[in-house]
Design a protein around this motif. Structure first.
Motif, mmCIF file in Angstrom:
data_model
loop_
_atom_site.group_PDB
_atom_site.id
_atom_site.type_symbol
_atom_site.label_atom_id
_atom_site.label_comp_id
_atom_site.label_asym_id
_atom_site.label_seq_id
_atom_site.Cartn_x
_atom_site.Cartn_y
_atom_site.Cartn_z
ATOM 1 N N GLU A 1 51.793 -56.728 10.657
ATOM 2 C CA GLU A 1 51.805 -55.287 10.918
ATOM 3 C C GLU A 1 52.268 -54.538 9.665
ATOM 4 N N PRO A 2 51.544 -53.511 9.230
ATOM 5 C CA PRO A 2 51.995 -52.760 8.053
ATOM 6 C C PRO A 2 53.442 -52.289 8.201
ATOM 7 N N GLY A 3 54.237 -52.547 7.177
ATOM 8 C CA GLY A 3 55.627 -52.128 7.184
ATOM 9 C C GLY A 3 56.579 -53.103 7.829
ATOM 10 N N SER A 4 56.082 -54.095 8.548
ATOM 11 C CA SER A 4 56.969 -55.036 9.231
ATOM 12 C C SER A 4 57.346 -56.180 8.303
ATOM 13 N N ILE A 5 58.654 -56.378 8.128
ATOM 14 C CA ILE A 5 59.151 -57.509 7.343
ATOM 15 C C ILE A 5 60.161 -58.330 8.136
ATOM 16 N N ALA B 1 41.640 -45.408 9.135
ATOM 17 C CA ALA B 1 41.076 -46.290 8.113
ATOM 18 C C ALA B 1 41.676 -47.689 8.203
ATOM 19 N N PHE B 2 42.957 -47.762 8.536
ATOM 20 C CA PHE B 2 43.593 -49.070 8.708
ATOM 21 C C PHE B 2 42.887 -49.868 9.799
ATOM 22 N N PHE B 3 42.645 -49.255 10.941
ATOM 23 C CA PHE B 3 42.008 -49.983 12.038
ATOM 24 C C PHE B 3 40.568 -50.361 11.697
ATOM 25 N N GLU B 4 39.864 -49.496 10.981
ATOM 26 C CA GLU B 4 38.509 -49.854 10.555
ATOM 27 C C GLU B 4 38.552 -51.038 9.589
ATOM 28 N N ARG B 5 39.467 -50.998 8.652
ATOM 29 C CA ARG B 5 39.567 -52.038 7.622
ATOM 30 C C ARG B 5 39.933 -53.392 8.217
ATOM 31 N N GLU B 6 40.793 -53.395 9.229
ATOM 32 C CA GLU B 6 41.308 -54.652 9.757
ATOM 33 C C GLU B 6 40.554 -55.171 10.978
ATOM 34 N N HIS C 1 47.830 -48.132 3.755
ATOM 35 C CA HIS C 1 47.056 -48.902 2.786
ATOM 36 C C HIS C 1 47.933 -49.999 2.184
ATOM 37 N N PRO C 2 47.377 -51.192 1.952
ATOM 38 C CA PRO C 2 48.197 -52.292 1.419
ATOM 39 C C PRO C 2 48.889 -51.976 0.099
ATOM 40 N N ALA D 1 57.665 -50.321 -1.133
ATOM 41 C CA ALA D 1 59.117 -50.160 -1.026
ATOM 42 C C ALA D 1 59.710 -51.059 0.045
ATOM 43 N N ILE D 2 59.047 -51.184 1.190
ATOM 44 C CA ILE D 2 59.605 -52.033 2.244
ATOM 45 C C ILE D 2 59.463 -53.509 1.878
ATOM 46 N N GLU D 3 58.384 -53.873 1.198
ATOM 47 C CA GLU D 3 58.250 -55.260 0.747
ATOM 48 C C GLU D 3 59.322 -55.591 -0.291
ATOM 49 N N ALA D 4 59.663 -54.618 -1.138
ATOM 50 C CA ALA D 4 60.726 -54.831 -2.124
ATOM 51 C C ALA D 4 62.068 -55.048 -1.444
ATOM 52 N N ALA D 5 62.273 -54.390 -0.300
ATOM 53 C CA ALA D 5 63.519 -54.577 0.448
ATOM 54 C C ALA D 5 63.639 -56.005 0.958
ATOM 55 N N LEU D 6 62.509 -56.628 1.283
ATOM 56 C CA LEU D 6 62.537 -58.022 1.721
ATOM 57 C C LEU D 6 62.957 -58.932 0.575
#
Length: 397
Positions: free
Chosen positions: A61-65, A289-294, A383-384, A391-396
């Motif tokens: 899920e986008p943003g979920s870490i 766009a996220f739902f179309e892309r995925e 968007h990926p 920023a949230i991936e950096a927090a992980l």
């Protein structure tokens, strides 16, 4: 807090008592659906045969870490929970399934397998591709069987016909990490239950936090995220997987039932904060766009429907849409809500139409002005490569 604290092994508790204790604790799944864990266990156990247990760590899920966080920092708790869940359903084999890119969680779990008392349970670590849909429980089964990770039609559910036709428990890794505490003291667990929140977007301190359930959403942002960077425009409690809330709705408690009552959801608790400087219609176009892309490409109603949602949202954002286009969007969303092998189609429909219902004035302004009248910067948080996701991936890390 008892939600993710270390506890006894529970190794002397039999299967029936395990199910009784988890039911008494009120533990619900953290994979997005919040289904009662004990009911899922019973559904597998009653099938008999040679059941199997799978820990689902294919977070996407986008943003979920939060799942990668718990696998990396508490791998032994995930495994202890997997041992208890396997005993409850009668499984002697278990798999932890991760995405291919999840190197740190895989290393942590592999080390924990070597040092954790597994009580004779055979546990293997398996990895699949990085596609979003791989985290869906039946797509995961297809991946493990060497096929394209496309969701299966239901019924049958995995509890009856899962991996290689065997009754299969598929349980989210955060849920499993909570099982030892729920078994150890069901009353204390239920009275002080927490959940992991991935807080991202326009907050001062993005990150993953253990938050008591029913904490007001505004307090989550202020206390854990140290406040918003600007005036709040929208908050998505479930990331892209539900309608957002407005700034005046943030006293709602962080709980799946309370959020459902106001037309949203908690999902995986990937709480996205969007500042008021962002055009809400532009954010809605990013959402569509996220739902179309995925969309995985398997179900025509989902593929075509998500394409139509995205097309109309782009047109509204650019000021090129007409009232009839919104009627087309509503019709497409209504069809999507009742079709598809997995939740992707109906989630897309609910999230996009829910956003539009929150901001009718913004929709009308775009239609009347024949352009975006907001004047804010273009924002594409889902968007990926977005700054919000970086920023949230950096927090992980």
């Amino acid at each position: 807090m008892p939600g993710l604290r270390r506890t006894g092994s529970g190794r002397d508790v039999d299967a029936s008592e395990l199910i009784t204790r988890v039911a008494a604790s009120g533990l619900r799944g953290r994979g997005g659906g919040w289904f009662p864990a004990a009911r899922k266990w019973v559904a597998v156990r009653v099938e008999g045969g040679e059941p199997l247990a799978i820990a689902n760590g294919a977070e996407g899920e986008p943003g979920s870490i939060k799942d990668r966080h718990v696998m990396t920092t508490r791998p032994a708790d995930v495994l202890r929970g997997l041992v208890l869940a396997s005993r409850a359903v009668g499984a002697r084999e278990a798999i932890v399934f991760l995405k291919q890119s999840f190197d740190a969680p895989a290393a942590a779990l592999e080390a924990a397998v070597r040092t954790t008392d597994l009580g004779g349970l055979g546990v293997s670590i398996r990895r699949g591709d990085d596609s979003y849909i791989t985290g869906e429980e039946t797509a995961l089964l297809e991946a493990l069987e060497g096929r394209r990770p496309w969701p299966r039609p239901k019924p049958p559910l995995p509890a009856a016909v899962g991996l290689q036709g065997r009754p299969t428990l598929v349980q989210n890794v955060e849920t499993l990490a909570r099982v030892p505490a729920a078994v150890d003291d069901p009353d204390a667990y239920g009275a002080h239950e927490t959940t992991l929140v991935s807080l991202w977007g326009d907050v001062r301190r993005p990150g993953v936090y253990e938050v008591p359930l029913r904490t007001p959403l505004r307090a989550v942002i202020d206390r854990y995220g140290e406040g918003a960077l600007e005036e709040i425009g929208l908050v998505f409690p479930a990331g892209p997987s539900a309608a957002p809330l407005l700034a005046d709705q943030l006293d709602v408690p962080l709980h799946p039932d309370d959020l459902r009552a106001v037309g949203s959801a908690l999902g995986t608790a990937a709480v996205l904060v969007v500042g008021a400087s962002a055009c809400p219609i532009g954010v809605g176009a990013s959402l569509a766009a996220f739902f179309e892309r995925e969309a995985c490409g398997q179900c025509p109603p989902c593929v075509q429907g998500s394409r139509n949602l995205s097309r109309v949202m782009r047109a509204v954002e650019a000021g090129e849409a007409w009232a009839r286009d919104l009627s087309d969007l509503a019709e497409a969303a209504g069809f999507m809500a009742d079709h598809g092998y997995c939740a992707h189609s109906r989630t897309a429909a609910a999230a996009v139409t829910g956003l539009l219902r929150r901001v009718p004035a913004a929709v009308s302004a775009h239609l009347a002005a024949r352009r975006c009248p907001h004047g804010g910067a273009v924002r594409d948080p889902f968007h990926p490569a977005s700054p919000e996701r970086a920023a949230i991936e950096a927090a992980l890390a």
